[in-house]
Design a protein around this motif. Structure first.
Motif, PDB file in Angstrom:
ATOM      1  N   SER A   2      60.095  18.208  91.491  1.00 25.54           N
ATOM      2  CA  SER A   2      60.377  18.348  89.939  1.00 25.54           C
ATOM      3  C   SER A   2      61.243  17.499  89.616  1.00 25.54           C
ATOM      4  O   SER A   2      61.968  16.664  90.468  1.00 25.54           O
ATOM      5  N   ILE A   3      61.141  17.046  88.319  1.00 31.08           N
ATOM      6  CA  ILE A   3      62.170  16.262  87.545  1.00 31.08           C
ATOM      7  C   ILE A   3      63.664  16.579  87.852  1.00 31.08           C
ATOM      8  O   ILE A   3      64.278  15.714  88.200  1.00 31.08           O
ATOM      9  N   THR A   8      68.632  15.672  90.888  1.00 36.97           N
ATOM     10  CA  THR A   8      69.568  16.165  91.580  1.00 36.97           C
ATOM     11  C   THR A   8      69.963  15.615  92.661  1.00 36.97           C
ATOM     12  O   THR A   8      71.042  15.239  93.268  1.00 36.97           O
ATOM     13  N   GLN A   9      68.937  15.249  93.394  1.00 35.45           N
ATOM     14  CA  GLN A   9      69.007  14.610  94.792  1.00 35.45           C
ATOM     15  C   GLN A   9      69.396  13.102  94.448  1.00 35.45           C
ATOM     16  O   GLN A   9      70.233  12.712  95.260  1.00 35.45           O
ATOM     17  N   LYS A  10      68.918  12.318  93.387  1.00 34.87           N
ATOM     18  CA  LYS A  10      69.277  11.116  93.103  1.00 34.87           C
ATOM     19  C   LYS A  10      70.861  10.723  92.977  1.00 34.87           C
ATOM     20  O   LYS A  10      71.332  10.013  93.471  1.00 34.87           O
ATOM     21  N   LEU A  53      79.152  18.142  88.734  1.00 34.30           N
ATOM     22  CA  LEU A  53      79.835  17.098  89.432  1.00 34.30           C
ATOM     23  C   LEU A  53      78.588  16.426  89.924  1.00 34.30           C
ATOM     24  O   LEU A  53      77.517  16.731  90.388  1.00 34.30           O
ATOM     25  N   PHE A  54      78.699  14.933  90.070  1.00 31.16           N
ATOM     26  CA  PHE A  54      77.652  13.885  90.512  1.00 31.16           C
ATOM     27  C   PHE A  54      78.423  12.693  91.051  1.00 31.16           C
ATOM     28  O   PHE A  54      79.418  12.480  90.828  1.00 31.16           O
ATOM     29  N   GLY A  59      77.080   5.146  95.103  1.00 33.91           N
ATOM     30  CA  GLY A  59      78.419   5.440  95.718  1.00 33.91           C
ATOM     31  C   GLY A  59      77.961   6.992  96.272  1.00 33.91           C
ATOM     32  O   GLY A  59      76.994   7.580  95.864  1.00 33.91           O
ATOM     33  N   GLY A  60      79.063   7.395  96.812  1.00 31.64           N
ATOM     34  CA  GLY A  60      79.242   8.739  97.337  1.00 31.64           C
ATOM     35  C   GLY A  60      78.079   9.034  98.206  1.00 31.64           C
ATOM     36  O   GLY A  60      77.578   8.209  99.007  1.00 31.64           O
ATOM     37  N   LYS A  61      77.255  10.096  97.963  1.00 27.70           N
ATOM     38  CA  LYS A  61      76.216  10.684  98.584  1.00 27.70           C
ATOM     39  C   LYS A  61      74.807  10.578  97.546  1.00 27.70           C
ATOM     40  O   LYS A  61      73.948  11.363  97.954  1.00 27.70           O
TER      41      LYS A  61
END
Length: 270
Positions: A2-3, A8-10, A53-54, A59-61
């Motif tokens: 889903s979008i 969320t994963q991106k 949080l993102f 960067g990050g994960k």
């Protein structure tokens, strides 16, 4: 997928706090950092606010495969990402806390979607890092200094990360703070870090400040090598109806070095 799941994963999105709260606090991290830098702030506000949080792409994960040098050659790619996060999570009544470059990303997003935002908090943010002799604007860097920085990043990235971390973190009496930032920087692929650094250090959003209609708080430290005091003053003067608070913390990461001061400033504002 889903979008919402793909967004969320991106951006490695995490939602926590009070899910029934009327307002949502979104925390946006600065260059070389990630969402974990906001740990103390999250704990301070999670009872009364929904927290989002993102991680910035690159960067990050966040999904490293989502990084495209052309898309992220300026801030608009990140503004689109933040807009996508807000849309996919159906967020409104947002209090946005943006550190460093994410302060400008939040401001630009708030200009595009003013009805989604209640408050903006710009933490060690700058509209332009380069000095502009023609207008008399002081950003803190000249092109020679930036070329030296880019060269150091290209020559020995990990040595640069160690030195840069100590320079911007300050607080030499607590070396673990700079070491933690150096570790975070070192996890970024060097070519991506250089590309993002150029996009940030050569941006200019001075003309956008006056378009912001969201009540804003500028939080400035006393000794920030990346954002001199005069830049905080410039922000406060050019964002309509904004307020400015000087915290006694030193360095570019007051939320890491002196979280209670930052928490207090945010609480008083919201």
């Amino acid at each position: 997928m889903s979008i919402t799941a793909s967004v969320t994963q991106k951006n490695n999105i995490h939602v926590c706090g009070n899910q029934d709260a009327a307002q949502t606090i979104i925390f946006g991290h600065g260059f070389g950092s990630d969402q974990t830098a906001f740990g103390p702030l999250v704990k301070a506000f999670e009872q009364d606010y929904k927290i989002v949080l993102f991680d910035n792409v690159g960067g990050g994960k966040a999904d490293i495969d989502a990084f495209n040098p052309a898309r992220y050659s300026n801030m608009q790619g990140y503004v689109t990402d933040l807009s996508d996060i807000i849309k996919s999570l159906q967020l409104s009544c947002i209090i946005y806390v943006g550190h460093s470059v994410n302060g400008m990303i939040g401001l630009l997003t708030a200009i595009k979607h003013p009805d989604c935002f209640d408050k903006l908090i710009l933490l060690g943010s700058s509209p332009r890092y380069l000095n502009d002799p023609t207008s008399g604007y002081t950003g803190g860097f000249d092109m020679e200094a930036l070329n030296g920085l880019y060269n150091a990043m290209s020559t020995n990235y990990y040595a640069w990360a160690s030195g840069f971390s100590a320079l911007v973190m300050r607080n030499a009496d607590r070396p673990h703070l700079a070491e933690a930032f150096a570790a975070s920087l070192s996890e970024i692929r060097p070519d991506i870090a250089l590309s993002v650094a150029k996009a940030i250090f050569e941006m200019d959003h001075r003309d956008d400040l006056g378009k912001c209609k969201v009540p804003s708080l500028v939080i400035q430290t006393s000794d920030d090598v990346a954002v001199p005091l005069i830049v905080g003053d410039y922000l406060a003067q050019h964002i309509p109806g904004s307020k400015k608070v000087n915290v006694t913390a030193t360095g570019h990461f007051p939320h890491v070095a002196a979280p209670q001061e930052v928490i207090s400033a945010i609480r008083n504002f919201i």
